[in-house]
Each structure stands twice: as C-alpha cells, then as structure tokens.
Design a protein around this motif. Structure first.
Motif, PDB file in Angstrom:
ATOM      1  N   ILE A  26       0.929  -1.138   0.102  1.00 59.13           N
ATOM      2  CA  ILE A  26       0.022  -0.026   0.126  1.00 59.13           C
ATOM      3  C   ILE A  26       0.694   1.466   0.049  1.00 59.13           C
ATOM      4  CG2 ILE A  26      -0.357  -0.058   2.437  1.00 59.13           C
ATOM      5  CD1 ILE A  26      -3.133   0.851   1.853  1.00 59.13           C
ATOM      6  N   GLY A  27       2.211   1.178   0.685  1.00 56.26           N
ATOM      7  CA  GLY A  27       2.975   2.174   0.619  1.00 56.26           C
ATOM      8  C   GLY A  27       3.378   2.815  -0.821  1.00 56.26           C
ATOM      9  N   ASP A  28       3.167   1.832  -1.748  1.00 52.93           N
ATOM     10  CA  ASP A  28       3.591   2.098  -3.030  1.00 52.93           C
ATOM     11  C   ASP A  28       2.881   3.263  -3.718  1.00 52.93           C
ATOM     12  OD1 ASP A  28       5.735   0.391  -2.941  1.00 52.93           O
ATOM     13  OD2 ASP A  28       4.590  -1.436  -3.731  1.00 52.93           O
ATOM     14  N   PHE A  29       1.786   3.556  -3.208  1.00 51.39           N
ATOM     15  CA  PHE A  29       0.718   4.445  -3.756  1.00 51.39           C
ATOM     16  C   PHE A  29       0.815   5.802  -3.213  1.00 51.39           C
ATOM     17  CE2 PHE A  29      -0.676   0.043  -4.404  1.00 51.39           C
ATOM     18  CZ  PHE A  29      -1.505   0.019  -5.677  1.00 51.39           C
ATOM     19  N   ASP A  30       0.151   6.677  -3.790  1.00 52.52           N
ATOM     20  CA  ASP A  30       0.286   8.126  -3.329  1.00 52.52           C
ATOM     21  C   ASP A  30      -1.013   8.135  -2.221  1.00 52.52           C
ATOM     22  OD1 ASP A  30      -2.365   8.586  -4.723  1.00 52.52           O
ATOM     23  OD2 ASP A  30      -1.079   9.725  -6.071  1.00 52.52           O
ATOM     24  N   TYR A  31      -0.961   9.234  -1.635  1.00 56.64           N
ATOM     25  CA  TYR A  31      -1.992   9.504  -0.490  1.00 56.64           C
ATOM     26  C   TYR A  31      -3.419   9.220  -0.964  1.00 56.64           C
ATOM     27  CZ  TYR A  31      -4.765  11.937   2.747  1.00 56.64           C
ATOM     28  OH  TYR A  31      -5.863  12.351   3.978  1.00 56.64           O
ATOM     29  N   ASP A  32      -3.826   9.973  -1.968  1.00 53.47           N
ATOM     30  CA  ASP A  32      -5.388   9.747  -2.568  1.00 53.47           C
ATOM     31  C   ASP A  32      -5.577   8.465  -2.894  1.00 53.47           C
ATOM     32  OD1 ASP A  32      -5.735  12.485  -2.283  1.00 53.47           O
ATOM     33  OD2 ASP A  32      -5.158  13.072  -4.268  1.00 53.47           O
ATOM     34  N   ASP A  33      -4.548   7.740  -3.611  1.00 53.40           N
ATOM     35  CA  ASP A  33      -4.884   6.142  -3.853  1.00 53.40           C
ATOM     36  C   ASP A  33      -5.074   5.288  -2.663  1.00 53.40           C
ATOM     37  OD1 ASP A  33      -5.043   6.614  -6.476  1.00 53.40           O
ATOM     38  OD2 ASP A  33      -3.236   5.557  -6.965  1.00 53.40           O
ATOM     39  N   GLN A  34      -4.188   5.680  -1.535  1.00 55.36           N
ATOM     40  CA  GLN A  34      -4.339   5.168  -0.301  1.00 55.36           C
ATOM     41  C   GLN A  34      -5.476   5.326   0.363  1.00 55.36           C
ATOM     42  OE1 GLN A  34      -0.920   4.514   2.260  1.00 55.36           O
ATOM     43  NE2 GLN A  34       0.635   5.291   0.863  1.00 55.36           N
ATOM     44  N   LEU A  35      -6.001   6.452   0.348  1.00 57.78           N
ATOM     45  CA  LEU A  35      -7.364   6.751   0.678  1.00 57.78           C
ATOM     46  C   LEU A  35      -8.528   5.751   0.233  1.00 57.78           C
ATOM     47  CD1 LEU A  35      -7.923  10.493   1.209  1.00 57.78           C
ATOM     48  CD2 LEU A  35      -8.243   8.808   2.869  1.00 57.78           C
ATOM     49  N   SER A  36      -8.571   5.634  -1.089  1.00 53.51           N
ATOM     50  CA  SER A  36      -9.362   4.803  -1.752  1.00 53.51           C
ATOM     51  C   SER A  36      -9.292   3.547  -1.442  1.00 53.51           C
ATOM     52  CB  SER A  36      -9.099   5.124  -3.641  1.00 53.51           C
ATOM     53  OG  SER A  36      -9.243   6.522  -3.799  1.00 53.51           O
ATOM     54  N   ILE A  37      -8.056   2.863  -1.457  1.00 50.21           N
ATOM     55  CA  ILE A  37      -7.924   1.460  -1.399  1.00 50.21           C
ATOM     56  C   ILE A  37      -8.362   1.086   0.293  1.00 50.21           C
ATOM     57  CG2 ILE A  37      -5.914  -0.231  -0.715  1.00 50.21           C
ATOM     58  CD1 ILE A  37      -4.468   1.231  -3.086  1.00 50.21           C
ATOM     59  N   LEU A  38      -8.030   1.978   1.155  1.00 52.36           N
ATOM     60  CA  LEU A  38      -8.515   1.789   2.547  1.00 52.36           C
ATOM     61  C   LEU A  38      -9.854   1.848   2.795  1.00 52.36           C
ATOM     62  CD1 LEU A  38      -5.563   3.598   4.129  1.00 52.36           C
ATOM     63  CD2 LEU A  38      -5.989   1.169   4.634  1.00 52.36           C
ATOM     64  N   SER A  39     -10.542   2.980   2.098  1.00 51.58           N
ATOM     65  CA  SER A  39     -11.754   3.068   2.297  1.00 51.58           C
ATOM     66  C   SER A  39     -12.589   1.962   1.462  1.00 51.58           C
ATOM     67  CB  SER A  39     -12.328   4.262   1.329  1.00 51.58           C
ATOM     68  OG  SER A  39     -13.787   4.609   1.383  1.00 51.58           O
ATOM     69  N   THR A  40     -12.100   1.466   0.351  1.00 50.28           N
ATOM     70  CA  THR A  40     -12.905   0.191  -0.356  1.00 50.28           C
ATOM     71  C   THR A  40     -12.650  -0.886   0.722  1.00 50.28           C
ATOM     72  OG1 THR A  40     -12.391   1.185  -2.484  1.00 50.28           O
ATOM     73  CG2 THR A  40     -12.529  -1.200  -2.037  1.00 50.28           C
ATOM     74  N   GLY A  41     -11.468  -1.152   1.226  1.00 50.55           N
ATOM     75  CA  GLY A  41     -11.389  -2.351   2.138  1.00 50.55           C
ATOM     76  C   GLY A  41     -12.193  -2.242   3.237  1.00 50.55           C
ATOM     77  N   ALA A  42     -12.261  -1.066   3.985  1.00 51.71           N
ATOM     78  CA  ALA A  42     -12.993  -0.974   5.230  1.00 51.71           C
ATOM     79  C   ALA A  42     -14.626  -1.203   4.774  1.00 51.71           C
ATOM     80  CB  ALA A  42     -12.898   0.457   5.761  1.00 51.71           C
ATOM     81  N   ASP A  43     -14.785  -0.771   3.603  1.00 55.40           N
ATOM     82  CA  ASP A  43     -16.647  -0.638   3.465  1.00 55.40           C
ATOM     83  C   ASP A  43     -16.633  -2.238   2.904  1.00 55.40           C
ATOM     84  OD1 ASP A  43     -16.759   1.860   3.499  1.00 55.40           O
ATOM     85  OD2 ASP A  43     -16.894   2.331   1.387  1.00 55.40           O
ATOM     86  N   ILE A  44     -15.874  -2.844   2.609  1.00 56.37           N
ATOM     87  CA  ILE A  44     -16.026  -4.274   2.199  1.00 56.37           C
ATOM     88  C   ILE A  44     -16.207  -5.125   3.561  1.00 56.37           C
ATOM     89  CG2 ILE A  44     -15.282  -6.685   1.394  1.00 56.37           C
ATOM     90  CD1 ILE A  44     -13.981  -4.878  -0.888  1.00 56.37           C
ATOM     91  N   LEU A  45     -15.144  -4.821   4.477  1.00 53.18           N
ATOM     92  CA  LEU A  45     -15.041  -5.434   5.913  1.00 53.18           C
ATOM     93  C   LEU A  45     -16.264  -5.061   6.704  1.00 53.18           C
ATOM     94  CD1 LEU A  45     -12.756  -7.532   6.638  1.00 53.18           C
ATOM     95  CD2 LEU A  45     -12.022  -5.791   8.184  1.00 53.18           C
TER      96      LEU A  45
END
Length: 324
Positions: free
Chosen positions: A112-131
């Motif tokens: 996840i640290g390979d992505f910029d801040y905005d992409d990390q927001l999207s990834i984390l938000s997507t993962g949190a919503d699924i969970l």
C-alpha cells in the motif's frame, strides 16, 4: 498489567491465485489450512485460543473480494465472529493486479505504501467498506500487508477515522515498512489521531531485533519476552502469526514446532498473573502510550537453541518428501 495482543494476518494467497488456484481451493489452503492430515488454519488456531481463554485479533484482507466477490470474505469473517474473536482490516494490494473494478483505476503496487496518498485513501476506504458489510461494524485498526505502509498510510487512516495501526515492525523498517519511526521504538505512540502499536519482540543478538512472530521465535524466547514485558510494565505486547502459519511451507502437513509455540504463547498469556489477553476494544491510547521501555536483551543459549530448533523443524516439516 501487560495486555497481550495475539494478532493473526488472515489472507487468501495472491500467489495461489496467480498459479491458477480456484477461490475454493485458495480458501481451503490459506484459511482452513486443509491438509491430508487434517485442518490447521484459523479454526484450529481458535481452538487453542479458546482452550486458554485468549482473545485474538484477526486482521482480515478484503482485497480478494475484488476478484472472488464479497461472499468469500464473509465466509472468513463469519468463522471468526461466531467464535467471539475480533476482526480488523488487513490489506494486500497485490490483488489489484487482477481487479476488474479497481478503486485506483488500474494502478498496481505490491504494498500500500507504493501508492500516493489519494490512492491509499481509496484503497483503505474500499477495504473498510467491504469488511464493514461482512462484519456489521466498521474496523478501527489496520495492518498493512507485508508491513508495507508509509507515512501517507497513517495520514489516510487518520482521515478515515481509524484509531489504531499495527504496521510497524522494527525488523522491516526501511524495507517494506517505510513509516518514519525509530528502530528502537518499542511502545505504542501517537501519530496524529492514530495510535501506532508496533510489533513486539526481542534482541536475539546484539543490535538485532527479532519480531514476536510465532514462526520466528522459539517458545523459550516468547516466554522470556512475555515475562520481561510483564516485569518491566510494558502496557502492550503484540504478537503476530498468519492464518496458514501452522503448516509446512508446501502446506501439505502441520508444522508441530510452530503449533507448540502457539500453544506456549496462549498458555503463558492465560496462566501468568501480570499478563492479560486483549483486543483493540480493551485498549485506550492514554493507558498504552508511555515512555519507551527496553526489549529483552540477547541470550546466546536461548538464541542457539532456537537456531537448532529451526533447523530440526525445517528437516522434519519443510524438506521435500520422496515421491511415491
């Protein structure tokens, strides 16, 4: 009182998917730990935790839902929640390679640290919503896959309202883990509104940190580190294992050495007066953020015993068996 956090990174295998395994076979291998000798995955582990009254935190990776569907994540979380344990967010971004509906428009990265801040927001938000849909509650804690977080990860977690992160592993700092942190940091610390809970461990030789991962340190080392944490009033001692860690590397049979280590961890947590099993809901930043305290110093006999034990374990459980 030292709170012992038994944490399990619970994940389907991107490698098995890449090699053509079906979702069902991946689930059986990575989560159930199914072998010709029985099942040694998360249900087996929970049997040990339940036997000793230990509460466990399962960091579940929801990213495979982008390929397999969300029902596969519910299969995992249902197993955990029915037994009364905790689910929090894990994330292996390798899965974005195969996602048809990517939250980051096809961009990929191992960590996840390979992505910029905005992409990390999207990834984390997507993962949190699924969970959240799988569990019925929003996660409050996160651990990066491969410990591969950076400072933008902490910023993104703060923005999304997460209270805890446990992505700092001193053994991995400067490699996968690029969070700004002193390599000698042992106690939880505040990073904005997020409280960082580093993986605990010991020194197995002068200046060399060994994390408190069940497959990485011996039962003797784990007991010594736990005893040291309790005697020196560490507020938290954080251990790590994986959903498939009780298996040989080829996942065809149980690794009895690692199983014995997990049992020793659970037994000592349960039977030692100054240790108490905990999950994130049991912790508050005010109680765990304290002045740094020392890790267990090296002991040559203890280290050599582990090296010898690891060699024996590899010979018994990880050498290739002759074909029949």
């Amino acid at each position: 009182m030292t709170h012992v956090m038994v944490t399990i990174d619970t994940e389907l295998s991107a490698g098995l998917h890449q090699r053509g395994a079906s979702a069902e076979d991946n689930f059986k291998s990575s989560i159930l730990g199914k072998t010709p000798h029985g099942d040694f995955g998360i249900a087996f582990q929970m049997g040990i935790y339940d036997k000793f009254g230990v509460k466990a935190v399962f960091f579940v990776d929801p990213m495979p839902a982008l390929i397999y569907g969300e029902e596969r994540i519910r299969d995992i979380t249902d197993l955990i929640l029915r037994r009364g344990h905790s689910v929090q967010l894990h994330c292996h971004t390798e899965w974005l390679t195969w996602a048809t509906k990517s939250p980051v428009q096809g961009r990929t990265g191992r960590n996840i640290g390979d992505f910029d801040y905005d992409d990390q927001l999207s990834i984390l938000s997507t993962g949190a919503d699924i969970l959240k849909r799988a569990c019925g509650y929003a996660p409050i804690a996160f651990r990066a896959g491969n410990f591969g977080a950076n400072d933008d990860t902490i910023r993104a977690l703060d923005t999304l309202g997460f209270l805890w992160d446990s992505s700092v592993n001193a053994d991995d700092l400067g490699r996968n883990c690029r969070i700004t942190c002193d390599v000698n940091q042992t106690m939880p610390y505040r990073a904005g509104r997020v409280t960082e809970l580093p993986v605990s461990g010991l020194f197995d030789r002068p200046g060399h940190f060994r994390p408190a991962q069940v497959c990485a340190i011996s039962a003797w080392e784990m007991r010594s580190a736990l005893r040291h944490a309790g005697m020196n009033q560490h507020p938290v001692f954080t251990t790590v294992t994986h959903s498939f860690e009780m298996l040989s590397r080829d996942r065809q049979r149980p690794n009895r050495t690692v199983i014995a280590r997990l049992e020793a961890l659970a037994r000592m947590t349960s039977q030692t007066p100054h240790l108490r099993s905990a999950v994130f809901a049991d912790l508050t930043p005010a109680a765990v953020v304290v002045q740094d305290r020392p890790r267990l110093p090296p002991n040559i006999a203890r280290t050599l015993a582990r090296v010898a034990g690891q060699a024996w374990s590899t010979l018994c459980y990880d050498r290739k068996l002759p074909s029949r």
